[in-house]
Design a protein around this motif. Structure first.
Motif, PDB file in Angstrom:
ATOM      1  N   VAL A 151       0.859  -1.179   0.000  1.00  0.00           N
ATOM      2  CA  VAL A 151       0.000   0.000   0.000  1.00  0.00           C
ATOM      3  C   VAL A 151       0.898   1.232   0.000  1.00  0.00           C
ATOM      4  O   VAL A 151       1.725   1.404   0.902  1.00  0.00           O
ATOM      5  N   SER A 152       0.733   2.061  -1.024  1.00  0.00           N
ATOM      6  CA  SER A 152       1.498   3.308  -1.100  1.00  0.00           C
ATOM      7  C   SER A 152       0.502   4.464  -1.166  1.00  0.00           C
ATOM      8  O   SER A 152      -0.332   4.529  -2.067  1.00  0.00           O
ATOM      9  N   GLY A 153       0.601   5.354  -0.180  1.00  0.00           N
ATOM     10  CA  GLY A 153      -0.435   6.359   0.004  1.00  0.00           C
ATOM     11  C   GLY A 153      -0.058   7.753  -0.451  1.00  0.00           C
ATOM     12  O   GLY A 153       1.117   8.100  -0.582  1.00  0.00           O
ATOM     13  N   ALA A 154      -1.074   8.550  -0.666  1.00  0.00           N
ATOM     14  CA  ALA A 154      -0.915   9.969  -0.986  1.00  0.00           C
ATOM     15  C   ALA A 154      -0.797  10.778   0.303  1.00  0.00           C
ATOM     16  O   ALA A 154      -1.090  10.288   1.396  1.00  0.00           O
ATOM     17  N   ASP A 155      -0.317  11.997   0.185  1.00  0.00           N
ATOM     18  CA  ASP A 155      -0.442  13.035   1.209  1.00  0.00           C
ATOM     19  C   ASP A 155       0.275  12.753   2.526  1.00  0.00           C
ATOM     20  O   ASP A 155      -0.040  13.372   3.538  1.00  0.00           O
ATOM     21  N   GLU A 156       1.247  11.875   2.546  1.00  0.00           N
ATOM     22  CA  GLU A 156       1.976  11.653   3.798  1.00  0.00           C
ATOM     23  C   GLU A 156       2.667  12.920   4.267  1.00  0.00           C
ATOM     24  O   GLU A 156       2.756  13.189   5.471  1.00  0.00           O
ATOM     25  N   GLU A 157       3.152  13.712   3.304  1.00  0.00           N
ATOM     26  CA  GLU A 157       3.933  14.893   3.658  1.00  0.00           C
ATOM     27  C   GLU A 157       3.089  16.018   4.260  1.00  0.00           C
ATOM     28  O   GLU A 157       3.651  16.998   4.753  1.00  0.00           O
ATOM     29  N   HIS A 158       1.760  15.874   4.219  1.00  0.00           N
ATOM     30  CA  HIS A 158       0.928  16.910   4.837  1.00  0.00           C
ATOM     31  C   HIS A 158      -0.175  16.297   5.699  1.00  0.00           C
ATOM     32  O   HIS A 158      -1.289  16.812   5.779  1.00  0.00           O
ATOM     33  N   GLY A 159       0.131  15.178   6.320  1.00  0.00           N
ATOM     34  CA  GLY A 159      -0.778  14.656   7.323  1.00  0.00           C
ATOM     35  C   GLY A 159      -1.580  13.427   6.963  1.00  0.00           C
ATOM     36  O   GLY A 159      -2.237  12.852   7.820  1.00  0.00           O
ATOM     37  N   GLY A 160      -1.586  13.013   5.698  1.00  0.00           N
ATOM     38  CA  GLY A 160      -2.271  11.785   5.324  1.00  0.00           C
ATOM     39  C   GLY A 160      -3.775  11.888   5.198  1.00  0.00           C
ATOM     40  O   GLY A 160      -4.469  10.862   5.114  1.00  0.00           O
ATOM     41  N   ARG A 161      -4.316  13.097   5.146  1.00  0.00           N
ATOM     42  CA  ARG A 161      -5.770  13.238   5.109  1.00  0.00           C
ATOM     43  C   ARG A 161      -6.360  12.841   3.765  1.00  0.00           C
ATOM     44  O   ARG A 161      -7.572  12.676   3.642  1.00  0.00           O
ATOM     45  N   THR A 196      24.883  -1.325  14.529  1.00  0.00           N
ATOM     46  CA  THR A 196      23.595  -1.289  15.221  1.00  0.00           C
ATOM     47  C   THR A 196      22.537  -0.716  14.296  1.00  0.00           C
ATOM     48  O   THR A 196      22.789   0.266  13.591  1.00  0.00           O
ATOM     49  N   TYR A 197      21.378  -1.341  14.270  1.00  0.00           N
ATOM     50  CA  TYR A 197      20.239  -0.796  13.529  1.00  0.00           C
ATOM     51  C   TYR A 197      19.207  -0.268  14.525  1.00  0.00           C
ATOM     52  O   TYR A 197      18.909  -0.914  15.523  1.00  0.00           O
ATOM     53  N   LEU A 198      18.686   0.912  14.206  1.00  0.00           N
ATOM     54  CA  LEU A 198      17.630   1.515  15.011  1.00  0.00           C
ATOM     55  C   LEU A 198      16.285   1.166  14.381  1.00  0.00           C
ATOM     56  O   LEU A 198      15.928   1.675  13.322  1.00  0.00           O
ATOM     57  N   LEU A 199      15.552   0.280  15.037  1.00  0.00           N
ATOM     58  CA  LEU A 199      14.262  -0.161  14.523  1.00  0.00           C
ATOM     59  C   LEU A 199      13.189   0.821  14.981  1.00  0.00           C
ATOM     60  O   LEU A 199      13.016   1.070  16.174  1.00  0.00           O
ATOM     61  N   GLY A 200      12.467   1.386  14.020  1.00  0.00           N
ATOM     62  CA  GLY A 200      11.483   2.413  14.331  1.00  0.00           C
ATOM     63  C   GLY A 200      10.218   1.837  14.934  1.00  0.00           C
ATOM     64  O   GLY A 200       9.296   1.446  14.211  1.00  0.00           O
ATOM     65  N   THR A 201      10.142   1.812  16.251  1.00  0.00           N
ATOM     66  CA  THR A 201       8.974   1.255  16.926  1.00  0.00           C
ATOM     67  C   THR A 201       7.910   2.320  17.220  1.00  0.00           C
ATOM     68  O   THR A 201       6.802   1.984  17.618  1.00  0.00           O
ATOM     69  N   GLY A 202       8.264   3.590  17.036  1.00  0.00           N
ATOM     70  CA  GLY A 202       7.299   4.650  17.299  1.00  0.00           C
ATOM     71  C   GLY A 202       7.787   5.975  16.754  1.00  0.00           C
ATOM     72  O   GLY A 202       8.828   6.048  16.097  1.00  0.00           O
ATOM     73  N   GLU A 203       7.053   7.036  17.056  1.00  0.00           N
ATOM     74  CA  GLU A 203       7.432   8.348  16.543  1.00  0.00           C
ATOM     75  C   GLU A 203       6.908   9.463  17.437  1.00  0.00           C
ATOM     76  O   GLU A 203       5.919   9.293  18.160  1.00  0.00           O
ATOM     77  N   LYS A 204       7.614  10.587  17.376  1.00  0.00           N
ATOM     78  CA  LYS A 204       7.185  11.773  18.107  1.00  0.00           C
ATOM     79  C   LYS A 204       5.874  12.301  17.515  1.00  0.00           C
ATOM     80  O   LYS A 204       5.499  11.955  16.397  1.00  0.00           O
ATOM     81  N   SER A 389      11.058   7.621  16.134  1.00  0.00           N
ATOM     82  CA  SER A 389      11.453   8.490  15.032  1.00  0.00           C
ATOM     83  C   SER A 389      11.213   9.945  15.407  1.00  0.00           C
ATOM     84  O   SER A 389      10.209  10.287  16.023  1.00  0.00           O
ATOM     85  N   ASN A 390      12.149  10.816  15.037  1.00  0.00           N
ATOM     86  CA  ASN A 390      11.950  12.242  15.284  1.00  0.00           C
ATOM     87  C   ASN A 390      10.953  12.853  14.295  1.00  0.00           C
ATOM     88  O   ASN A 390      10.440  13.949  14.514  1.00  0.00           O
ATOM     89  N   GLY A 391      10.659  12.145  13.196  1.00  0.00           N
ATOM     90  CA  GLY A 391       9.654  12.590  12.243  1.00  0.00           C
ATOM     91  C   GLY A 391       8.326  11.892  12.505  1.00  0.00           C
ATOM     92  O   GLY A 391       8.169  11.140  13.459  1.00  0.00           O
ATOM     93  N   PHE A 392       7.342  12.156  11.625  1.00  0.00           N
ATOM     94  CA  PHE A 392       6.087  11.412  11.741  1.00  0.00           C
ATOM     95  C   PHE A 392       5.751  10.813  10.382  1.00  0.00           C
ATOM     96  O   PHE A 392       6.146  11.341   9.339  1.00  0.00           O
ATOM     97  N   THR A 393       5.087   9.679  10.395  1.00  0.00           N
ATOM     98  CA  THR A 393       4.798   8.929   9.182  1.00  0.00           C
ATOM     99  C   THR A 393       3.347   8.461   9.207  1.00  0.00           C
ATOM    100  O   THR A 393       2.595   8.726  10.151  1.00  0.00           O
ATOM    101  N   ASP A 394       2.979   7.714   8.182  1.00  0.00           N
ATOM    102  CA  ASP A 394       1.639   7.124   8.138  1.00  0.00           C
ATOM    103  C   ASP A 394       1.477   5.949   9.092  1.00  0.00           C
ATOM    104  O   ASP A 394       0.368   5.412   9.231  1.00  0.00           O
ATOM    105  N   SER A 395       2.546   5.547   9.764  1.00  0.00           N
ATOM    106  CA  SER A 395       2.453   4.398  10.668  1.00  0.00           C
ATOM    107  C   SER A 395       1.469   4.630  11.802  1.00  0.00           C
ATOM    108  O   SER A 395       0.920   3.671  12.362  1.00  0.00           O
ATOM    109  N   ARG A 396       1.219   5.888  12.149  1.00  0.00           N
ATOM    110  CA  ARG A 396       0.288   6.149  13.243  1.00  0.00           C
ATOM    111  C   ARG A 396      -1.109   5.667  12.918  1.00  0.00           C
ATOM    112  O   ARG A 396      -1.868   5.280  13.809  1.00  0.00           O
ATOM    113  N   PHE A 397      -1.463   5.674  11.628  1.00  0.00           N
ATOM    114  CA  PHE A 397      -2.804   5.240  11.238  1.00  0.00           C
ATOM    115  C   PHE A 397      -2.946   3.728  11.366  1.00  0.00           C
ATOM    116  O   PHE A 397      -3.993   3.240  11.803  1.00  0.00           O
TER     117      PHE A 397
END
Length: 452
Positions: A151-161, A196-204, A389-397
């Motif tokens: 699944v590749s989504g639109a609008d991730e860069e502005h909130g995923g709406r 060492t790999y940093l596995l992204g388990t969450g985000e700010k 992650s210091n960024g935010f992604t679509d993973s929150r959804f």
């Protein structure tokens, strides 16, 4: 059944095709300004649908707006259950000043073992790796016990709406899966002989702060007859520059810094000194630890004034705010009220775009990712650390839907993450990471979905 190793060997022999696919995706300018009409993600979705259809995989495009399509491609399993979802996004941020680029932002030029262009790293490289992993398995006649979807989504860069947020609200069945991998993690950190790999388990969390500074208009030849909002803007910017956030080292990543050779336990009292020391050998790690130890408030856009010979009556300032898990809107408002105390004519409102979110670290997905990356790069000495992650992604959804979701891209340890310049001038991705990322996605799907 084709062996995993035989499939991984095919990745190496498909290097030219992988690079050409990445170039084709970068050359589609799916720029998201955040203001409609924008995005043009449907062009990427249609290209993806047609490309993967050549190998016999079906897709559908779902869209809230005809030009902002979301692509869902299905690799069916023997049962009706989707075990793994490969996530990415198709939109890219704008290019602010093309004259600063050494390469055409949408030409996908190759230089020094890297593909250059807007979106080359964020996030068309991950989409390339995921598409190639599916294609190689399908061409080799791999059957799966459990379903796999891309699944590749639109609008991730502005909130995923218009993307994953909309899919989660209106088509949650399109995201149905037990596990998911997305951008937002999998960063390699090599210090000495230790990998060492940093596995992204969450985000700010992320908030957009909209500040309005009001004055009183007047003719510019007699400015003292009005109140210039520009000076109030200056005071607001000075207050932001002088803001000293509270320091915090309670996130789990700070319990693992010994893996990087840091003997001193991080604390609010010593974190800035430790970051400065780490920056000398690993600036990427130092930057991450700095971001994860505080709220970050950044001015990003200014607009105001109506004419060059008029004193501006209203100026708007937009800021980006990144919050730690315990920093809710009440906390942020308290910090802002203190910072802006005494500045007349200042009002603000907050658009809460993403709350902090996370998935557990000790899961079957973690084990499978460890095995996949070991096979992908041929190293069995990798350490793994859960990271926010210091960024935010679509993973929150997807996390809100109960799907265990990690940020993991399979980057190659020899590919310096600082060279990616995500959202910056001369954004790029190393071809080595395109290869290792494809191998990682393939090995992960092979394992979790029960290849046979």
């Amino acid at each position: 059944m084709p062996s995993l190793q035989s499939l991984l060997d095919q990745v190496e022999s498909s290097t030219n095709e992988i690079v050409e696919l990445e170039q084709a995706l970068v050359r589609i300018p799916s720029v998201n300004t955040g203001f409609m009409p924008t995005g043009n993600e449907t062009a990427v979705a249609e290209f993806t649908r047609d490309w993967i259809a050549q190998d016999g995989l079906d897709s559908e495009i779902l869209s809230r707006d005809p030009d902002r399509g979301n692509i869902i491609s299905i690799y069916p399993g023997d049962d009706d259950k989707t075990r793994l979802m490969l996530m990415s996004h198709t939109d890219v941020v704008p290019v602010e000043d093309e004259t600063k680029w050494n390469y055409d932002p949408f030409a996908a030029e190759i230089s020094g073992g890297r593909v250059y262009g807007r979106g080359a790293s964020d996030c068309k490289a991950l989409l390339t790796c995921q598409l190639m992993a599916l294609a190689i398995m399908k061409r080799s006649g791999v059957r799966l016990s459990h379903g796999l979807r891309l699944v590749s989504g639109a609008d991730e860069e502005h909130g995923g709406r218009w993307g994953f947020g909309w899919l989660a609200d209106t088509h949650p069945e399109s995201l149905s899966s037990e596990f998911a991998v997305n951008e937002g993690g999998g960063t390699p950190v090599e210090i000495g002989n230790s990998l060492t790999y940093l596995l992204g388990t969450g985000e700010k969390g992320r908030m957009e702060l909209h500040i309005t500074l009001r004055g009183e208009s007047a003719h510019a030849s007699v400015p003292w007859t009005g109140v210039n909002a520009s000076y109030r803007l200056s005071r607001a910017l000075s207050a932001i520059e002088a803001y000293q956030p509270e320091l915090d080292t309670s996130l789990e990543i700070f319990d693992h810094v010994g893996s990087f050779g840091i003997e001193e336990k991080p604390s609010p009292e010593n974190i800035d000194r430790l970051v400065a020391e780490i920056n000398e050998t690993s600036p990427r790690l130092g930057s991450l630890l700095k971001a994860l130890s505080r709220l970050v408030l950044t001015p990003t856009m200014v607009s105001g004034g109506i004419k060059s010979n008029s004193v501006p009556e209203e100026i708007k300032l937009t800021c980006d705010i990144r919050t730690l898990p315990f920093q809710d809107e009440t906390y942020v408002r308290r910090q802002l009220d203190q910072a802006f105390d005494g500045i007349e004519g200042l009002e603000y409102d907050i658009d809460y775009m993403s709350v902090p979110n996370s998935s557990d670290f000790e899961t079957e997905l973690t084990d499978s990712i460890k095995n996949a990356q070991r096979a992908a790069i041929g190293r069995d000495d990798i350490r793994w650390i859960p990271a926010i992650s210091n960024g935010f992604t679509d993973s929150r959804f997807t996390r809100d839907l109960g799907i265990i979701t990690y940020g993991f891209t399979g980057s190659h340890p020899d590919d310096d993450p600082m060279l990616a310049r995500v959202h910056g001038t001369d954004e790029s991705v190393g071809i080595a990471s395109l290869i290792s990322g494809t191998r990682s996605m393939l090995a992960l799907a092979y394992d979790l979905c029960g290849a046979k």
